[in-house]
Structure formats: C-alpha cells, structure tokens
Design a protein around this motif. Sequence first.
Motif, PDB file in Angstrom:
ATOM      1  N   GLY A  29       0.800  -1.304   0.058  1.00  0.00           N
ATOM      2  CA  GLY A  29      -0.114  -0.114  -0.106  1.00  0.00           C
ATOM      3  C   GLY A  29       0.707   1.205  -0.204  1.00  0.00           C
ATOM      4  O   GLY A  29       0.474   2.349  -0.723  1.00  0.00           O
ATOM      5  N   ALA A  30       2.037   1.198   0.790  1.00  0.00           N
ATOM      6  CA  ALA A  30       2.909   2.153   0.777  1.00  0.00           C
ATOM      7  C   ALA A  30       3.467   2.599  -0.660  1.00  0.00           C
ATOM      8  O   ALA A  30       3.574   3.690  -1.182  1.00  0.00           O
ATOM      9  CB  ALA A  30       3.927   2.166   1.657  1.00  0.00           C
ATOM     10  N   ILE A  31       3.902   1.390  -1.461  1.00  0.00           N
ATOM     11  CA  ILE A  31       4.424   1.582  -2.708  1.00  0.00           C
ATOM     12  C   ILE A  31       3.375   2.186  -3.651  1.00  0.00           C
ATOM     13  O   ILE A  31       3.965   3.332  -4.378  1.00  0.00           O
ATOM     14  CB  ILE A  31       4.945   0.361  -3.084  1.00  0.00           C
ATOM     15  N   VAL A  32       2.147   1.951  -3.667  1.00  0.00           N
ATOM     16  CA  VAL A  32       0.984   2.435  -4.414  1.00  0.00           C
ATOM     17  C   VAL A  32       0.886   3.723  -4.250  1.00  0.00           C
ATOM     18  O   VAL A  32       0.464   4.604  -5.101  1.00  0.00           O
ATOM     19  CB  VAL A  32      -0.207   1.448  -4.387  1.00  0.00           C
ATOM     20  N   SER A  33       0.826   3.996  -2.587  1.00  0.00           N
ATOM     21  CA  SER A  33       0.548   5.419  -2.454  1.00  0.00           C
ATOM     22  C   SER A  33       1.609   6.541  -3.049  1.00  0.00           C
ATOM     23  O   SER A  33       1.097   7.575  -3.433  1.00  0.00           O
ATOM     24  CB  SER A  33       0.398   5.687  -0.817  1.00  0.00           C
ATOM     25  N   VAL A  34       3.043   6.167  -2.752  1.00  0.00           N
ATOM     26  CA  VAL A  34       4.024   7.155  -3.074  1.00  0.00           C
ATOM     27  C   VAL A  34       3.912   7.066  -4.944  1.00  0.00           C
ATOM     28  O   VAL A  34       4.082   8.249  -5.434  1.00  0.00           O
ATOM     29  CB  VAL A  34       5.351   6.356  -3.128  1.00  0.00           C
ATOM     30  N   ILE A  35       3.424   6.071  -5.596  1.00  0.00           N
ATOM     31  CA  ILE A  35       3.344   6.131  -7.016  1.00  0.00           C
ATOM     32  C   ILE A  35       2.156   7.133  -7.451  1.00  0.00           C
ATOM     33  O   ILE A  35       2.134   7.851  -8.153  1.00  0.00           O
ATOM     34  CB  ILE A  35       3.201   5.060  -7.705  1.00  0.00           C
ATOM     35  N   GLY A  36       1.124   6.769  -6.698  1.00  0.00           N
ATOM     36  CA  GLY A  36      -0.022   7.693  -6.871  1.00  0.00           C
ATOM     37  C   GLY A  36      -0.037   9.082  -6.735  1.00  0.00           C
ATOM     38  O   GLY A  36      -0.252  10.271  -7.534  1.00  0.00           O
TER      39      GLY A  36
END
Length: 381
Positions: free
Chosen positions: A27-34
């Motif tokens: 979830g953290a990786i997806v949040s940074v990408i977003g």
Amino acid sequence: MGVKQAIKRLDAFPRAEEHLLQKTQSGAIVSVIGLVIMATLFIHELRYYLSTYTVNQMSVDLKRGETLPIHINMTFPSLPCDVLSVDAIDMSGKHEVDLDTNIWKLRMSSDGHIIGTEFLTDLVEKGQAHDHSHSHSHGHAHDHGHDKHQPEDSKDEHGHKDEHGDIKDKHEDSKQKSHLQSFDEETENIIKKVKQAMANGEGCRIYGVLDVQRVAGNFHISVHGLNIFVAQMIFEGSNRVNVSHMIHDLSFGPSYPGIHNPLDGTVRILRGTSGTFKYYIKIVPTEYRYSSKDVLPTNQFSVTEYFSPMKDFDRTWPAVYFLYDLSPITVTIREERRSFLHFITRLCAVLGGTFALTGMLDRWMYRFVEMVMKPNKRGAI
C-alpha cells in the motif's frame, strides 16, 4: 429517529473500524506512485491553464491609404555590391529605380566574411549623366522581366521581321563602341574596380526595409540600375550574370508568435548557367491580438516559385523578381485564455481519477499477496 441520526446517514465517507485499518508495504508503494502521478498531472494541468491558444477569424480588408513594409535580407554570393540595385514598380504606375532609403548592403568576401559596408548607390549615375539621352532611349529592364536594354528586331505591320534588322543591329553595335570610347576616366576606373571585385569572388548582402504602396506590384534585385553600355563592358553579355542568392529573411511586417515565412532559408545557386527567378507572392493582411488587448498589424503570405533559364538569343538581363498581390481578406488571430472553472474541473477529474485508480490497485495487490501467503501458512501448520 433523531435529527442527529438522520444527518449521520448522509455521511458519504463512513469511518472503518480500527481493526480493519491495516497498513501494508504494498500500500505504501502504491501511495507513493499515486502521489507522483498526481503531482505530475497537476503541473501539466497548471501549465495548460496558464498557456494561451489562438482563434482565427476572417473579415474584409478595409485598410486604405497605408504603406506595405517589405523586410529584405538576402545574399548574392556571385555579384559585387556596386552592380546590384533594388527596383520597385506597382500598379499605380509608381516606378522607383535603385532604392536607397533604408536599404543597406555589405560587401562579402569569397568565403562569406564581411569586408566592407556602404550605402546603396547607382554605379552608373555618372555614366547616365554622361549621356542622358542614351540612358532614356534604351531604358532599363524593369517591367516583369521584359528587356528594354537593347532594341528589339524591327517588324512590319504584319509582324514579319524587317530585312533591315541586321543593318540596324550593326549600327547599334557601332554606336555602342563609340559610346564606350567616350566614357570618362572615372567611369572606366569604376568598371575596373567592379571587374576586380568579381575576379576576387566578392558577393553582396542586401538588407533593409522597403515601404511601398499597398497595391499589387513587384520589386526586383538585379543589375538593371546599370547603364546598358557599362553592363556590357562588365559582364560581356547578359548570360554571364549569375543571380545565385540566399534569402535569409523576407517578410511583410513584424513577426508574431507562430508566424511562418515560407521563403526564409531559401538557397538558389546557379552553376554554369544563368536565368531569372520569379517568386509569385500572395499577401494576406493579418492582425494579431494579444491577450493583453494589444494589436499587432502585419502580413503573412504564400509563394510560388518559377525559374526561367537564359538562352543564347535572349536579350533580357537576369534578375530576382518578387511579384506580390494582396488578398482582400484580413485574418485576425486572437489569443484566448482558458477559464478558471475549466481548470478546476479538469484538476478534479485527473486527481480524483488517479486516487480511485490507485485505491483499486492497492486492493488488488493486497488480495494477491493474501492468496500467495495463505497456502504457505497452511503448509507450515
């Protein structure tokens, strides 16, 4: 049911239970990408909002009594400055030879370096003053390439060639020889100077602004300003005049954002031949209206090119002609800015869409990880 409970039912963002809120590495990786995607899209939308776009409109040209500015910047690598002249003629009958107002020329060496500057002058004013009657009787070749330097073969009323034409040509040759012998010493020195410049490979760069009447006409650059006898002494024939040229800039008014002058950068080099270049230009009056409400009057144009090679029996003198005509339609180019509400709408769409997409991606990744990890846990038990 109380009023408070009814209001709570309108909450579109209910809070999840604490035990359901679990932070994961995926979830953290997806949040940074977003966040990176949203920041990029925000900057793009902001630049799009701050930029301007143009709207074209057409109307009848109502301008009257104005002049047409012609910006010239050309190089003739094979002709020295002393023999070149800029002539102009328009439909109103105005005919100007060897224009020298706001027109300048630079002497160029054979390798393209500037070796001197001088104001445009007529080399043969002295020769014409020496024999003014001959200058007017033979005239200059100015009218759209028609030769007036030498008399045409005489014809009878039925258009047949006069049998005495050869005798008249011989008579003209003898008159020419006698006229050349009568040149004063100063003119002979100038002729020697020009011949030496040609032997050294001198060229000429012509630049400046012509202010002509706002009617159809033409301007041309050639050796037409020379006295016919002096021209013959220098070149020994019209087919030896090399009008190779490079057009650095040719425009009919100030530049505006996005303008395209089709003749800029044109290079026409002749080797072992000679001839006349003709550029047929259609000028479209243009107004550019900035978003600040300032108005820039100018012109844009289209062009068609034609080259006529010299032949042995031609009596015309090579030149570079620019024949122009004006369109009766004016094009108005107006700068516009996008509204702030349009910017907010697009911003909400891209940011909200990105947030929703990253949320879906996070859920899919979480379920995928769960599916991979559960069999491993069962196997361990």
